[in-house]
Design an enzyme around this catalytic site. Structure first.
Site, PDB file in Angstrom:
ATOM      1  N   SER A 275       0.848  -1.186   0.000  1.00 46.42           N
ATOM      2  CA  SER A 275       0.000   0.000   0.000  1.00 46.42           C
ATOM      3  C   SER A 275       0.881   1.233   0.000  1.00 46.42           C
ATOM      4  O   SER A 275       1.994   1.217   0.560  1.00 46.42           O
ATOM      5  CB  SER A 275      -0.887   0.004   1.252  1.00 46.42           C
ATOM      6  OG  SER A 275      -1.465   1.280   1.453  1.00 46.42           O
TER       7      SER A 275
ATOM      8  N   TYR B   8      -1.592   0.685  10.434  1.00 45.70           N
ATOM      9  CA  TYR B   8      -1.659   0.123   9.088  1.00 45.70           C
ATOM     10  C   TYR B   8      -0.405   0.480   8.295  1.00 45.70           C
ATOM     11  O   TYR B   8       0.233  -0.383   7.678  1.00 45.70           O
ATOM     12  CB  TYR B   8      -2.899   0.660   8.383  1.00 45.70           C
ATOM     13  CG  TYR B   8      -3.047   0.219   6.950  1.00 45.70           C
ATOM     14  CD1 TYR B   8      -3.559  -1.032   6.630  1.00 45.70           C
ATOM     15  CD2 TYR B   8      -2.688   1.070   5.896  1.00 45.70           C
ATOM     16  CE1 TYR B   8      -3.705  -1.440   5.317  1.00 45.70           C
ATOM     17  CE2 TYR B   8      -2.827   0.674   4.579  1.00 45.70           C
ATOM     18  CZ  TYR B   8      -3.331  -0.575   4.295  1.00 45.70           C
ATOM     19  OH  TYR B   8      -3.459  -0.972   2.991  1.00 45.70           O
TER      20      TYR B   8
ATOM     21  N   LYS C  42       2.553  -2.054   6.861  1.00 44.42           N
ATOM     22  CA  LYS C  42       2.855  -2.156   5.437  1.00 44.42           C
ATOM     23  C   LYS C  42       4.322  -1.834   5.153  1.00 44.42           C
ATOM     24  O   LYS C  42       4.934  -2.399   4.243  1.00 44.42           O
ATOM     25  CB  LYS C  42       1.939  -1.233   4.631  1.00 44.42           C
ATOM     26  CG  LYS C  42       0.504  -1.739   4.519  1.00 44.42           C
ATOM     27  CD  LYS C  42       0.424  -3.051   3.743  1.00 44.42           C
ATOM     28  CE  LYS C  42      -1.004  -3.458   3.438  1.00 44.42           C
ATOM     29  NZ  LYS C  42      -1.084  -4.688   2.607  1.00 44.42           N
TER      30      LYS C  42
END
Length: 258
Positions: free
Chosen positions: A152, A165, A169
């Site tokens: 991402s 998050y 990632k």
């Protein structure tokens, strides 16, 4: 050999996690169309059944639906066992499951609770590690293993308040390079970084107000099928000399940072 034959996946047994109506579904159908046997997984069994039925309804299509939570090791163990039982040794793992995003409406930065951090790391990082471990014997034996993890932009450019998050990632990016070094030469490990993307290329309600499309050079959301070509490349012999790399399909958001 026809140059397009290098993109064929005939006889490859593929596990895909996080298969939903977006990228996962498009990639699963494309892999099956190119000759692969696909084992699709997600937490929602109903959605998986529909996708598997559509694949199996085509000439030569072979798909198996297995409900699994990518954050749970026992579920991943069952997923790999079911894949081997149905089709044999695993050749390709496509890690698409993701979790741990929080939004301003969730409470901002401190909505990244201990539980959110744990979920983000379990699904976004540990699932890739666990599936690599669980399929390592297969890939070493046949010598043509491939692991692909969906990255991402949040792992390269901060997107507060989704800190857990983004950090997970970023960790996935380093795990990709680490596994590429450790598992060579019998297994190639790469990442596919997607940006502002939705099933149909339209901005989802949850993304409105975040200005995501304006952050990339192309100035629009991407459609899920726009990343399929890169996913095919990484799963096929067309990328036989590529490992430890990331292909960016994100409208230039990371590549054109000023």
């Amino acid at each position: 050999m026809n140059v397009l034959d290098r993109f064929r996946l005939d006889g490859r047994n593929v596990i895909l996690t996080g298969v939903g109506p977006g990228l996962g579904e498009h990639v699963a159908k494309a892999y099956a169309e190119l000759g692969a046997n696909v084992v699709i997984s997600a937490r929602s069994q109903d959605r998986l059944v529909r996708i598997a039925e559509e694949i199996n309804g085509r000439d030569g299509g072979r798909a198996l639906a297995v409900a699994a939570d990518a954050g749970e090791r026992a579920d991943l163990e069952n997923l790999v066992a079911r894949a081997r039982e149905a089709f044999g040794p695993v050749h390709v793992v496509f890690n698409n499951a993701a979790a741990g995003v929080v939004y301003a409406a969730d409470g901002g930065l401190w909505a990244n609770t201990d539980e959110v951090w744990k979920t983000a790391m379990d699904v976004n990082v540990m699932a890739t590690w666990r599936l690599a471990e669980l399929t390592a014997t297969d890939m070493e034996a046949h010598g043509n293993g491939i692991i692909i993890s969906v990255q991402s932009c949040g792992g390269f450019t901060p997107i507060p308040p989704a800190v857990a998050y983004g950090v997970s990632k970023a960790a996935l990016a380093f795990l990709t390079r680490s596994l590429a070094k450790a598992l060579a030469p019998h297994t190639r490990v790469n990442a596919l970084c997607v940006g502002s993307m939705s099933p149909d290329g339209q901005e989802a309600e949850i993304h409105k107000g975040l200005g995501l499309a304006e952050r990339n050079a192309i100035k629009r959301f991407g459609a899920a099928d726009e990343a399929v070509g890169a996913a095919i490349l990484l799963a096929s012999n067309a990328s036989s000399y590529t490992t430890g790399s990331t292909i960016f399909v994100e409208g230039g958001r990371v590549g054109t940072i000023a």
